[in-house]
Design a protein around this motif. Sequence first.
Motif, PDB file in Angstrom:
ATOM      1  N   SER A 216      22.658 -18.923  39.812  1.00  0.00           N
ATOM      2  CA  SER A 216      21.470 -19.777  39.814  1.00  0.00           C
ATOM      3  C   SER A 216      20.826 -19.903  41.185  1.00  0.00           C
ATOM      4  O   SER A 216      19.870 -20.665  41.339  1.00  0.00           O
ATOM      5  CB  SER A 216      21.822 -21.173  39.285  1.00  0.00           C
ATOM      6  OG  SER A 216      22.849 -21.739  40.063  1.00  0.00           O
ATOM      7  N   GLY A 217      21.333 -19.148  42.165  1.00  0.00           N
ATOM      8  CA  GLY A 217      20.638 -19.130  43.440  1.00  0.00           C
ATOM      9  C   GLY A 217      21.408 -19.818  44.545  1.00  0.00           C
ATOM     10  O   GLY A 217      22.508 -20.333  44.370  1.00  0.00           O
ATOM     11  N   SER A 218      20.799 -19.835  45.717  1.00  0.00           N
ATOM     12  CA  SER A 218      21.426 -20.425  46.897  1.00  0.00           C
ATOM     13  C   SER A 218      21.560 -21.932  46.755  1.00  0.00           C
ATOM     14  O   SER A 218      20.784 -22.585  46.077  1.00  0.00           O
ATOM     15  CB  SER A 218      20.575 -20.096  48.126  1.00  0.00           C
ATOM     16  OG  SER A 218      20.949 -20.886  49.218  1.00  0.00           O
ATOM     17  N   SER A 220      20.777 -23.908  48.847  1.00  0.00           N
ATOM     18  CA  SER A 220      19.639 -24.543  49.500  1.00  0.00           C
ATOM     19  C   SER A 220      18.527 -24.874  48.512  1.00  0.00           C
ATOM     20  O   SER A 220      17.606 -25.611  48.844  1.00  0.00           O
ATOM     21  CB  SER A 220      19.085 -23.635  50.606  1.00  0.00           C
ATOM     22  OG  SER A 220      18.596 -22.424  50.060  1.00  0.00           O
ATOM     23  N   VAL A 221      18.598 -24.331  47.292  1.00  0.00           N
ATOM     24  CA  VAL A 221      17.627 -24.677  46.251  1.00  0.00           C
ATOM     25  C   VAL A 221      18.069 -25.983  45.618  1.00  0.00           C
ATOM     26  O   VAL A 221      19.112 -26.054  44.972  1.00  0.00           O
ATOM     27  CB  VAL A 221      17.516 -23.568  45.188  1.00  0.00           C
ATOM     28  CG1 VAL A 221      16.595 -24.016  44.057  1.00  0.00           C
ATOM     29  CG2 VAL A 221      17.001 -22.278  45.823  1.00  0.00           C
ATOM     30  N   HIS A 223      16.023 -28.006  43.550  1.00  0.00           N
ATOM     31  CA  HIS A 223      15.423 -28.210  42.232  1.00  0.00           C
ATOM     32  C   HIS A 223      14.590 -26.984  41.882  1.00  0.00           C
ATOM     33  O   HIS A 223      13.904 -26.438  42.734  1.00  0.00           O
ATOM     34  CB  HIS A 223      14.500 -29.438  42.249  1.00  0.00           C
ATOM     35  CG  HIS A 223      13.842 -29.703  40.915  1.00  0.00           C
ATOM     36  ND1 HIS A 223      12.660 -29.088  40.540  1.00  0.00           N
ATOM     37  CD2 HIS A 223      14.200 -30.493  39.871  1.00  0.00           C
ATOM     38  CE1 HIS A 223      12.320 -29.502  39.335  1.00  0.00           C
ATOM     39  NE2 HIS A 223      13.235 -30.357  38.911  1.00  0.00           N
ATOM     40  N   VAL A 251       9.992 -25.451  42.614  1.00  0.00           N
ATOM     41  CA  VAL A 251      11.203 -25.160  43.361  1.00  0.00           C
ATOM     42  C   VAL A 251      11.196 -25.964  44.662  1.00  0.00           C
ATOM     43  O   VAL A 251      10.248 -25.873  45.452  1.00  0.00           O
ATOM     44  CB  VAL A 251      11.308 -23.657  43.676  1.00  0.00           C
ATOM     45  CG1 VAL A 251      12.566 -23.365  44.496  1.00  0.00           C
ATOM     46  CG2 VAL A 251      11.322 -22.846  42.386  1.00  0.00           C
ATOM     47  N   GLN A 253      13.252 -26.328  48.016  1.00  0.00           N
ATOM     48  CA  GLN A 253      14.238 -25.550  48.749  1.00  0.00           C
ATOM     49  C   GLN A 253      14.251 -25.954  50.219  1.00  0.00           C
ATOM     50  O   GLN A 253      13.212 -26.249  50.806  1.00  0.00           O
ATOM     51  CB  GLN A 253      13.926 -24.055  48.631  1.00  0.00           C
ATOM     52  CG  GLN A 253      14.972 -23.139  49.249  1.00  0.00           C
ATOM     53  CD  GLN A 253      14.733 -21.687  48.905  1.00  0.00           C
ATOM     54  OE1 GLN A 253      13.718 -21.345  48.314  1.00  0.00           O
ATOM     55  NE2 GLN A 253      15.672 -20.831  49.266  1.00  0.00           N
ATOM     56  N   GLU A 254      15.438 -25.950  50.792  1.00  0.00           N
ATOM     57  CA  GLU A 254      15.578 -26.295  52.205  1.00  0.00           C
ATOM     58  C   GLU A 254      15.684 -25.030  53.039  1.00  0.00           C
ATOM     59  O   GLU A 254      16.549 -24.174  52.779  1.00  0.00           O
ATOM     60  CB  GLU A 254      16.802 -27.170  52.429  1.00  0.00           C
ATOM     61  CG  GLU A 254      16.924 -27.668  53.863  1.00  0.00           C
ATOM     62  CD  GLU A 254      18.022 -28.693  54.034  1.00  0.00           C
ATOM     63  OE1 GLU A 254      18.158 -29.223  55.157  1.00  0.00           O
ATOM     64  OE2 GLU A 254      18.744 -28.967  53.052  1.00  0.00           O
ATOM     65  N   PRO A 265       8.118 -20.387  41.789  1.00  0.00           N
ATOM     66  CA  PRO A 265       8.922 -19.162  41.786  1.00  0.00           C
ATOM     67  C   PRO A 265       8.041 -17.950  42.080  1.00  0.00           C
ATOM     68  O   PRO A 265       6.885 -17.879  41.663  1.00  0.00           O
ATOM     69  CB  PRO A 265       9.487 -19.101  40.362  1.00  0.00           C
ATOM     70  CG  PRO A 265       9.371 -20.492  39.837  1.00  0.00           C
ATOM     71  CD  PRO A 265       8.156 -21.078  40.477  1.00  0.00           C
ATOM     72  N   GLU A 269      11.516 -13.657  41.478  1.00  0.00           N
ATOM     73  CA  GLU A 269      12.448 -14.641  40.929  1.00  0.00           C
ATOM     74  C   GLU A 269      12.280 -14.777  39.423  1.00  0.00           C
ATOM     75  O   GLU A 269      13.270 -14.950  38.692  1.00  0.00           O
ATOM     76  CB  GLU A 269      12.237 -15.990  41.625  1.00  0.00           C
ATOM     77  CG  GLU A 269      12.736 -16.009  43.063  1.00  0.00           C
ATOM     78  CD  GLU A 269      12.348 -17.266  43.803  1.00  0.00           C
ATOM     79  OE1 GLU A 269      13.158 -17.770  44.595  1.00  0.00           O
ATOM     80  OE2 GLU A 269      11.218 -17.760  43.592  1.00  0.00           O
TER      81      GLU A 269
END
Length: 329
Positions: A216-218, A220-221, A223, A251, A253-254, A265, A269
């Motif tokens: 589902s991704g890093s 750091s994501v 939401h 999304v 993301q930090e 996205p 993605e």
Amino acid sequence: MQIKYITRTRDDVELPRLRVLSLCSGIGGDVAALEYAGIPHDVAAVAEIDPIASAVLAQKFPSVPNLGDLTLADWSNYHDNIDVLIAGIPCQPYSVAGRQRGVDDRRDVTSDIVRIVGEVRPRYVLFENVAQYETLHGGKAFSELRNGLVSCGYAVDHRVIDAAEVLPQRRKRLFILGCRGDAGGSPSQILADAASGGRSADACGTTRLPSADATSGSASVLHPPRLGTLMASGSGMNRPGMRGHELDFLVVQEFPQLGLVMRRPTPLEALRAQGFPDDWFDGVSFAGKALTDIQKYKLIGNSWPVPVTAAILASVFRSSETGRLSQAA
């Protein structure tokens, strides 16, 4: 999220090749699923009328004929010569995103699909649609399809499977599978195998599909943990404002040195969230120009969840092999 594609061969064994007929083909999600599962296959033909999707198919599969409008095509060349007929039956007449006119919508091709199956007589048929296809207007279209397949000699079952089990996208879709009497395999067992999470989707080996939690991704994501359902309209992906379910595509993301960033996205993605390889659109153009982001969003949203389809087709492939061995004996 990066999905690894699986290619398998069995030592000293020449695997049979499935001969496939793809209808309402879109951008070839069914072919991507066959490749994902490592299933030896030949695509006899595709049938797609959308000009942009047709351009994608023509450039990715230049040797495969596109029969265009399936309601007008000649199917005589494929009679008793197809292992699997696959169709992503148009969902617009049934989707909650449309007017839900069902069989009264001119885009409904249920009766045409039944007719084509009767003319082609493939060993297996696999159809995909929104879950509402089973229930809308008392299940009129679903009953027509199921009864038509049964009258053509197929055992039929269906199941709603949520792609969120293996992809970072919430996508509940109805899969309808039919097995001709002499094909081998139980549609109920094949679908149950796929619905278990696709854990046995590898047709020619033992590798398991990753779970959505693992892809589902890093971290750091922040939401969302999973995207909402990708749609053929591109809803939520590129409109100026967002509301309701479209917030599932916001999304958060930090980034180092930037802090929190809110964004949509990217097409890449979205492609990954549907389970396609990163290079599926590489080198593809329409009218001499590279595909735009909105064109990509719409094409992806109108396609299949690749790993779920791969799980079903892998089980079909195993059943097909068993059926051939039984006939040979």
